[in-house]
Write a protein that holds these residues in place. Structure first.
Motif, short mmCIF file in Angstrom:
data_model
loop_
_atom_site.label_atom_id
_atom_site.label_comp_id
_atom_site.label_asym_id
_atom_site.label_seq_id
_atom_site.Cartn_x
_atom_site.Cartn_y
_atom_site.Cartn_z
N TYR A 150 0.83 -1.21 0.00
CA TYR A 150 0.00 0.00 0.00
C TYR A 150 0.87 1.26 0.00
CZ TYR A 150 -3.25 3.59 1.64
OH TYR A 150 -3.99 4.74 1.78
N TYR A 151 1.98 1.22 0.73
CA TYR A 151 2.85 2.39 0.83
C TYR A 151 3.93 2.41 -0.26
CZ TYR A 151 0.73 3.80 5.24
OH TYR A 151 -0.15 4.22 6.20
N GLY A 152 3.81 1.52 -1.23
CA GLY A 152 4.70 1.58 -2.39
C GLY A 152 5.96 0.78 -2.30
N GLY A 153 6.08 -0.11 -1.32
CA GLY A 153 7.26 -0.95 -1.19
C GLY A 153 7.04 -2.34 -1.75
N THR A 154 8.10 -3.12 -1.81
CA THR A 154 8.02 -4.50 -2.29
C THR A 154 8.63 -5.42 -1.25
OG1 THR A 154 8.25 -3.78 -4.59
CG2 THR A 154 8.68 -6.11 -4.11
N THR A 155 7.88 -6.42 -0.84
CA THR A 155 8.41 -7.40 0.12
C THR A 155 9.30 -8.38 -0.63
OG1 THR A 155 6.46 -7.22 1.55
CG2 THR A 155 7.84 -9.18 1.81
N VAL A 156 10.59 -8.35 -0.36
CA VAL A 156 11.53 -9.24 -1.04
C VAL A 156 11.97 -10.40 -0.16
CG1 VAL A 156 12.38 -7.43 -2.57
CG2 VAL A 156 13.51 -7.82 -0.36
N GLY A 157 11.64 -10.32 1.13
CA GLY A 157 12.05 -11.39 2.03
C GLY A 157 11.23 -11.41 3.30
N ILE A 158 11.10 -12.59 3.86
CA ILE A 158 10.45 -12.79 5.16
C ILE A 158 11.41 -13.62 6.00
CG2 ILE A 158 8.49 -13.78 6.40
CD1 ILE A 158 6.92 -13.58 3.71
N THR A 159 11.77 -13.11 7.15
CA THR A 159 12.68 -13.83 8.03
C THR A 159 12.07 -13.96 9.41
OG1 THR A 159 14.74 -13.25 6.89
CG2 THR A 159 14.89 -13.69 9.23
N SER A 160 12.17 -15.15 9.98
CA SER A 160 11.61 -15.39 11.31
C SER A 160 12.57 -16.23 12.13
CB SER A 160 10.26 -16.10 11.20
OG SER A 160 10.41 -17.40 10.64
N ILE A 161 12.35 -16.19 13.42
CA ILE A 161 13.11 -17.06 14.31
C ILE A 161 12.56 -18.48 14.22
CG2 ILE A 161 13.78 -17.51 16.71
CD1 ILE A 161 13.48 -14.46 17.17
N PHE A 162 11.22 -18.60 14.29
CA PHE A 162 10.56 -19.90 14.14
C PHE A 162 9.39 -19.72 13.18
CE2 PHE A 162 7.04 -22.72 15.14
CZ PHE A 162 7.64 -23.97 15.13
N SER A 163 9.20 -20.69 12.30
CA SER A 163 8.06 -20.63 11.39
C SER A 163 7.47 -22.02 11.18
CB SER A 163 8.46 -20.05 10.03
OG SER A 163 7.33 -19.99 9.17
N ALA A 164 6.13 -22.06 11.16
CA ALA A 164 5.42 -23.30 10.88
C ALA A 164 5.02 -23.40 9.41
CB ALA A 164 4.17 -23.40 11.76
N VAL A 165 5.33 -22.35 8.63
CA VAL A 165 5.01 -22.35 7.20
C VAL A 165 6.28 -22.08 6.40
CG1 VAL A 165 2.64 -21.60 7.61
CG2 VAL A 165 4.40 -19.89 7.15
N ASP A 166 6.29 -22.53 5.13
CA ASP A 166 7.46 -22.37 4.27
C ASP A 166 7.44 -21.07 3.48
OD1 ASP A 166 8.50 -24.88 5.04
OD2 ASP A 166 7.23 -25.88 3.55
N SER A 167 6.23 -20.56 3.20
CA SER A 167 6.12 -19.34 2.40
C SER A 167 4.81 -18.63 2.74
CB SER A 167 6.17 -19.67 0.90
OG SER A 167 5.05 -20.46 0.52
N VAL A 168 4.77 -17.35 2.42
CA VAL A 168 3.56 -16.55 2.60
C VAL A 168 3.35 -15.74 1.32
CG1 VAL A 168 2.39 -14.76 3.94
CG2 VAL A 168 3.91 -16.38 5.09
N ASP A 169 2.22 -15.93 0.68
CA ASP A 169 1.90 -15.22 -0.57
C ASP A 169 3.04 -15.31 -1.59
OD1 ASP A 169 -0.56 -14.58 0.40
OD2 ASP A 169 -0.13 -12.47 0.78
N GLY A 170 3.63 -16.49 -1.69
CA GLY A 170 4.66 -16.72 -2.70
C GLY A 170 6.06 -16.29 -2.31
N VAL A 171 6.22 -15.71 -1.14
CA VAL A 171 7.55 -15.29 -0.68
C VAL A 171 8.08 -16.33 0.32
CG1 VAL A 171 8.91 -13.50 0.46
CG2 VAL A 171 6.98 -12.86 -0.99
N HIS A 172 9.26 -16.83 0.05
CA HIS A 172 9.86 -17.86 0.92
C HIS A 172 10.12 -17.31 2.32
CE1 HIS A 172 12.40 -21.17 2.25
NE2 HIS A 172 13.34 -20.29 2.56
N VAL A 173 9.87 -18.13 3.33
CA VAL A 173 10.17 -17.75 4.71
C VAL A 173 11.54 -18.30 5.09
CG1 VAL A 173 9.51 -17.97 7.13
CG2 VAL A 173 7.75 -17.68 5.39
N ASN A 174 12.45 -17.40 5.35
CA ASN A 174 13.80 -17.76 5.80
C ASN A 174 13.77 -17.82 7.33
OD1 ASN A 174 16.66 -17.87 6.20
ND2 ASN A 174 16.71 -15.64 6.33
N SER A 175 13.79 -19.02 7.89
CA SER A 175 13.63 -19.18 9.33
C SER A 175 14.75 -20.02 9.92
CB SER A 175 12.28 -19.85 9.63
OG SER A 175 12.01 -19.85 11.00
N ILE A 176 15.22 -19.62 11.09
CA ILE A 176 16.27 -20.39 11.76
C ILE A 176 15.72 -21.72 12.23
CG2 ILE A 176 17.86 -20.45 13.71
CD1 ILE A 176 18.03 -17.43 13.61
#
Length: 214
Positions: A150-176
């Motif tokens: 909405y504010y004109g940016g692009t999500t290029v990455g998702i990083t988490s400490i823990f994740s139960a999913v591999d991706s969100v809306d087509g973006v890979h989740v990089n999780s430790i």
């Protein structure tokens, strides 16, 4: 609530760890059979620095440029260390391209992430990395991605400490840490929770900040 707490160490760096506690926990959108404790990674300087190194490696190896790190649920300190790693010259990142910005969200009355006029320039036209402690269903990340767009940016990455999913809306989740590190972990739709069906009381309400006993 007197339950055993387990320590889970990262396979890549045993100095980076989380805690897990079995029980019946409730978030705004899910019920879980484990609470994942990430406080050490978020608030312990030494652990945060080592965790940031692990997180940054994915972006180096996949040649993903990041302009801004949007930190959700008290991950600003970790986000600063991550931005530092992404800006630092090393073998995997010999030519850092630009300045990295680190910011936290502000929420309106409906729970939407908003950015004041003085901060919009850190999102508009920027490649944004979303940083969060835990991802259960991905709904929080989806809303953050909508706000970034909405504010004109692009999500290029998702990083988490823990994740139960591999991706969100087509973006890979990089999780430790993932469910491979805690195979017994389960998250349920509130209407399909086996603990509720069995009449088991809720131990605590939890979110990215921590938990509150009931």
């Amino acid at each position: 609530m007197d339950k055993p707490i387990y320590t889970i160490k990262s396979k890549a760096d045993e100095r980076v760890f989380i805690h897990a506690m079995a029980g019946h926990f409730v978030t705004a959108s899910s019920h879980m059979n484990y609470y994942i404790g990430t406080s050490d990674i978020k608030h312990n300087h030494d652990v945060s620095v080592d965790a940031a190194m692990l997180m940054a490696r994915y972006y180096f190896e996949n040649d993903i440029e990041v302009d801004s790190v949007l930190c959700l649920y008290e991950t600003q300190a970790l986000g600063a260390y991550l931005a530092h790693e992404l800006s630092r010259v090393n073998i995997l990142n010999p030519n850092p391209s630009n300045t990295k910005y680190v910011l936290g969200p502000e929420y309106d009355a409906q729970g939407n992430i908003i950015f004041r006029d003085n901060l919009r320039k850190l999102i508009a036209g920027k490649k944004v990395l979303l940083l969060i402690s835990c991802i259960t269903s991905g709904k929080t990340i989806e809303r953050a991605m909508e706000s970034v767009s909405y504010y004109g940016g692009t999500t290029v990455g998702i990083t988490s400490i823990f994740s139960a999913v591999d991706s969100v809306d087509g973006v890979h989740v990089n999780s430790i840490f993932t469910t491979e590190d805690l195979p017994a972990y389960q998250a349920y739709n509130p209407h399909e929770c086996p603990h509720c069906r069995a009449g088991e009381r809720v131990d605590a309400i939890s979110n990215g900040y921590g938990y509150s006993l009931l």
